[in-house]
Design a protein around this motif. Structure first.
Motif, short mmCIF file in Angstrom:
data_model
loop_
_atom_site.label_atom_id
_atom_site.label_comp_id
_atom_site.label_asym_id
_atom_site.label_seq_id
_atom_site.Cartn_x
_atom_site.Cartn_y
_atom_site.Cartn_z
N SER B 172 -14.13 31.89 4.53
CA SER B 172 -15.34 32.11 3.91
C SER B 172 -16.30 30.98 4.24
O SER B 172 -15.74 29.90 3.89
CB SER B 172 -15.37 32.64 2.49
OG SER B 172 -16.67 32.93 2.10
N ASN B 174 -17.98 29.59 2.31
CA ASN B 174 -18.56 28.80 1.30
C ASN B 174 -17.33 27.98 0.56
O ASN B 174 -17.33 27.68 -0.57
CB ASN B 174 -19.18 29.71 0.04
CG ASN B 174 -18.17 30.87 -0.33
OD1 ASN B 174 -17.20 30.75 0.02
ND2 ASN B 174 -18.59 31.73 -1.09
N ARG B 175 -16.38 27.88 1.51
CA ARG B 175 -15.15 27.36 0.96
C ARG B 175 -14.75 26.09 1.28
O ARG B 175 -13.68 25.46 1.16
CB ARG B 175 -13.83 28.37 1.20
CG ARG B 175 -13.86 29.60 0.37
CD ARG B 175 -12.54 30.50 0.55
NE ARG B 175 -11.37 29.68 0.24
CZ ARG B 175 -10.29 29.83 0.78
NH1 ARG B 175 -9.92 30.46 1.69
NH2 ARG B 175 -9.47 29.06 0.48
N GLU B 246 -25.03 26.20 8.82
CA GLU B 246 -24.87 27.11 8.24
C GLU B 246 -23.72 26.98 7.02
O GLU B 246 -23.78 27.40 5.80
CB GLU B 246 -24.31 28.34 8.92
CG GLU B 246 -25.54 29.27 9.59
CD GLU B 246 -25.08 30.20 10.83
OE1 GLU B 246 -25.92 30.37 11.40
OE2 GLU B 246 -23.88 30.71 10.49
N ARG B 249 -24.48 24.51 4.19
CA ARG B 249 -25.31 25.03 3.16
C ARG B 249 -24.41 26.23 2.24
O ARG B 249 -24.68 26.06 1.13
CB ARG B 249 -26.47 25.74 3.57
CG ARG B 249 -27.55 25.88 2.80
CD ARG B 249 -28.83 26.62 3.31
NE ARG B 249 -28.51 28.15 3.95
CZ ARG B 249 -29.47 28.71 4.25
NH1 ARG B 249 -30.74 28.49 4.02
NH2 ARG B 249 -29.14 29.88 4.86
N GLN B 250 -23.88 26.99 2.96
CA GLN B 250 -22.99 28.14 2.16
C GLN B 250 -22.11 27.42 1.21
O GLN B 250 -21.94 27.93 -0.02
CB GLN B 250 -22.14 28.94 3.09
CG GLN B 250 -23.00 30.07 3.50
CD GLN B 250 -22.06 31.05 4.38
OE1 GLN B 250 -21.93 30.49 5.68
NE2 GLN B 250 -21.62 32.05 3.87
N SER B 251 -21.34 26.11 1.68
CA SER B 251 -20.45 25.47 0.71
C SER B 251 -21.11 24.37 -0.54
O SER B 251 -20.43 24.06 -1.07
CB SER B 251 -19.55 24.76 1.77
OG SER B 251 -18.86 25.70 2.26
N GLY B 252 -22.46 24.17 0.08
CA GLY B 252 -22.89 23.06 -0.56
C GLY B 252 -22.38 21.72 -0.58
O GLY B 252 -22.54 20.86 -1.34
N CYS B 325 -26.74 18.74 1.99
CA CYS B 325 -26.15 19.45 2.95
C CYS B 325 -26.43 19.13 4.12
O CYS B 325 -26.52 20.07 5.00
CB CYS B 325 -26.36 21.03 2.77
SG CYS B 325 -26.12 21.92 1.05
#
Lengths: 374, 351
Positions: B172, B174-175, B246, B249-252, B325
């Motif tokens: 994913s 965000n991981r 992308e 940003r999703q993972s910070g 990010c």
């Protein structure tokens, strides 16, 4: 890539950076302006700024053709496209330049205007030939580099009797802009200039001598590759340290003292100097722009569409493009940099072209800002 | 097919014929087009039933369903290394693969433009059939509409895919975590430059072929190592640069990549140089980015390199803490700069 990789060699770059560090005197600050937007872009893209000592500062100059185009000139192109139903051909960079009333050529296109992006002036002539019932206008911009191709297509259009083709001419000259930078009141004190690469292939290195002698300003003409730039900066530092103010040519593989005579003759045949031309950031400068000569008047869009009258339009109030183009401010000094004004939603022209100082800093350098905006 | 007598007086003229409005009317001409072109090429038990939908068996107990969809509008329709047909299969199969899924079924929806040569349509559908067969997926249902000349661009294809994922597999965006390693499965920019080389007004001779390929086999080999693959993504539109942004940003998180480690074919690099493009932003259709714990990186990289689609896989950087990010890059020259999102449209209509 042969003939390209040689100019991007990491080991040579490190050696040059070390030589620059050695040459720079700690008690001195070297403020060097790269006049040309191509250099601004290369400095950022290759990460060269971080390789220079802190007291060697690069100040971004006004040599980005899209950036110095005032709003009023873009308005003319938009009016041609929207109100005169012409096919307006433009280089890609101009499409997103903000104009009056939050318009741009790209937005005009979305409203139904026939705006086409071309890679060369020749493509605009081709479009005119293919669309004999439509008026086709080429939105010509740029310094001495892009002027000869425009001259060449005007000549070609005349020879082939093309009746539906004209040029909205915004070509400008390098030396008057350099002079304006060096004479402006309250300007940044500069110790040297990096001279433009492609412009110099056309005009040669000789014309800069008027600048070095009048202003005692060292100039080194540089190629666009990263090693060119590092070498040119080193040469400038040596001039400053030795108290010399000369025109030196780092880009000898392409630039001669006299330049490209054939191109110069062609430009002279088609164009003459305007009394004055408005620049974004620099204001109205005498003898700084070109217009089409009377013998080729039929290809001058400003004459073909007589109700097309230039109006001066002030920049957005908060936009610092003017001060940035004059080298007085850095992109990150502008209040709206990276917040209101971004490459996706540019307020000023310096945020549009990849050669613009704001776009270059936003795209490649803003991670170094203390603000750390995303 | 069925043994009932043909209801069509004349066979479809594949050689000279073109799509006309009657092919989308739902009448006999539509049925003939579907039978002759689509069902014939894509033949399987679900399509053969000729129903409005497909009734499908459930995946293995304990697994989870994955679904994804992708529209394809590439211009030109045919390009070195593929065409819109194969692309429309690979696009959706890869979207499923990036979820760690085994893809099973696809649907395909065609918007045809009046005037499209039937021979072109057949070539496209044949290529879809081949791509689906190679990938081991079945196109179980479809739809065809026709729009007037000038209102489409030959053909648009939307595909939707269903697959399943097993066990704890959970890639994913965000991981990604600070310290993780970023792997790339091969050279970048091949698809975008293959399309660009065919564009009107820009044609240049090159040997650049699109990398369009189905990646789920490579993903299966990577999952088989047992490594915890935190992020999997295919850098399509916007290229490697945009996809890394992308994920960041999703993972910070931030990232630092090494320009020297990013594989680029010589011809692609030269074409980009010539056109003033940056390969970091040029699209790929057969490459993936994987992010895993640093301890797993060597094992995962070895598995990628052992697979035909990952032979030039490389480690390209690491994830770092950064609240902004930002993706930074060490340049080949020894400098440093950031790598931002794609701004505007570098190359429109590439997939």
């Amino acid at each position: 890539m042969k003939y390209v990789d040689e100019f991007r060699d990491g080991v040579l770059a490190k050696n040059l950076a070390a030589s620059i560090a050695q040459e720079s005197r700690p008690d001195k600050t070297y403020r060097l302006m790269e006049f040309c937007g191509g250099h601004t872009h290369a400095l950022s893209r290759y990460g060269l700024l971080g390789m220079l000592p802190a007291n060697v500062q690069m100040i971004h100059g006004p040599g980005c053709p899209v950036c110095v185009l005032p709003i009023g000139r873009v308005d003319l192109a938009i009016r041609l496209a929207l109100e005169h139903d012409v096919i307006l051909c433009s280089y890609g960079d101009c499409l997103r330049v903000p104009a009056s009333e939050q318009m741009s050529l790209l937005k005009a296109k979305a409203r139904g205007a026939d705006v086409r992006m071309v890679y060369s002036a020749l493509d605009a002539v081709k479009i005119a030939t293919q669309n004999p019932t439509r008026q086709v206008v080429f939105f010509a911009i740029g310094f001495e580099t892009t002027t000869p191709p425009t001259a060449s297509v005007i000549k070609q259009a005349q020879a082939s009797g093309l009746k539906n083709f004209s040029v909205l001419c915004n070509h400008v000259l390098t030396l008057p802009a350099m002079e304006a930078i060096l004479t402006q009141p309250g300007g940044v004190p500069l110790q040297g200039l990096v001279g433009p690469a492609h412009v110099s292939t056309v005009i040669g290195s000789q014309p800069y001598q008027s600048i070095t002698s009048r202003f005692r300003m060292p100039i080194v003409i540089s190629g666009f590759e990263p090693l060119d730039l590092l070498q040119a900066i080193l040469m400038l530092l040596r001039q400053v340290n030795e108290g010399r103010a000369e025109v030196e040519n780092e880009f000898t593989r392409a630039v001669t003292p006299e330049g490209n005579r054939k191109a110069q003759a062609l430009v002279d045949e088609i164009f003459e100097v305007r009394d004055s031309f408005e620049w974004r950031g620099l204001g109205s400068l005498p003898v700084s722009g070109l217009k089409i000569r009377a013998a080729f008047a039929e290809f001058d869009a400003e004459l073909r569409f007589p109700d097309l009258v230039y109006r001066n339009v002030p920049d957005h109030k908060a936009c610092e493009c003017g001060a940035i183009l004059r080298g007085e401010k850095r992109p990150q000094d502008c209040k709206i940099f990276g917040t209101v004004c971004t490459p996706d939603n540019p307020v000023g022209s310096c945020m549009v072209s990849s050669e613009g100082a704001c776009a270059a800093h936003y795209t490649y350098g803003r991670y170094t800002d203390s603000k750390g905006m995303p | 097919m069925s043994k009932t007598k043909s209801i069509y007086v004349r066979p479809l003229d594949i050689k000279q014929g073109r799509v006309d409005m009657s092919h989308g009317s739902g009448g006999r001409a539509s049925a003939q087009l579907i039978e002759t072109v689509f069902t014939a090429a894509l033949d399987n038990e679900y399509l053969r039933q000729g129903n409005d939908g497909a009734v499908l068996p459930l995946p293995p107990a304990g697994s989870r369903l994955v679904m994804s969809t992708d529209g394809h509008v590439v211009s030109p329709l045919f390009f070195p290394g593929g065409n819109i047909g194969s692309l429309s299969v690979h696009g959706t199969v890869n979207d499923l693969a990036m979820m760690g899924a085994r893809p099973l079924w696809l649907s395909a929806s065609f918007i045809l433009e009046e005037g499209l040569p039937l021979a072109d349509l057949l070539r496209i559908v044949d290529s879809m059939a081949r791509a689906a067969k190679t990938a081991g997926v079945v196109i179980v249902t479809g739809d065809t509409k026709v729009v007037e000349r000038g209102k489409g661009d030959g053909v648009y294809i939307s595909t939707t895919g269903v697959g399943y994922v097993q066990g704890t597999t959970n890639p994913s965006g965000n991981r990604a975590r600070a310290g993780d390693t970023i792997l790339l499965s091969g050279t970048i920019g091949d698809h975008g430059m293959a399309i660009m080389s065919q564009r009107e007004g820009l044609q240049f001779e090159s040997a650049i072929e699109s990398d369009s390929a189905a990646l789920h086999g490579l993903v299966a080999a990577m999952l088989a190592t047992g490594a915890d693959i935190r992020v999997l993504r295919d850098p399509t539109r916007g290229g490697l640069a945009t996809t890394l942004n992308e994920i960041a940003r999703q993972s910070g998180m931030g990232m630092v990549i090494d320009e020297a480690g990013i594989p680029v074919n010589k011809a692609v690099a030269a074409a980009c140089e010539f056109l003033g493009l940056d390969p970091l932003y040029v699209a790929n259709e057969g490459k993936l980015i994987a992010i895993c714990a640093a301890a797993d990186a060597a094992m995962l990289l070895a598995a990628m390199r052992a697979h035909p689609l990952g032979q030039s896989a490389a480690e390209i950087g690491a994830v770092i803490e950064d609240a902004s990010c930002f993706v930074q890059m060490k340049t080949k020259l020894g400098g440093r700069r950031m790598v931002d999102w794609l701004n505007g449209d570098q190359l429109p209509r590439i997939c």
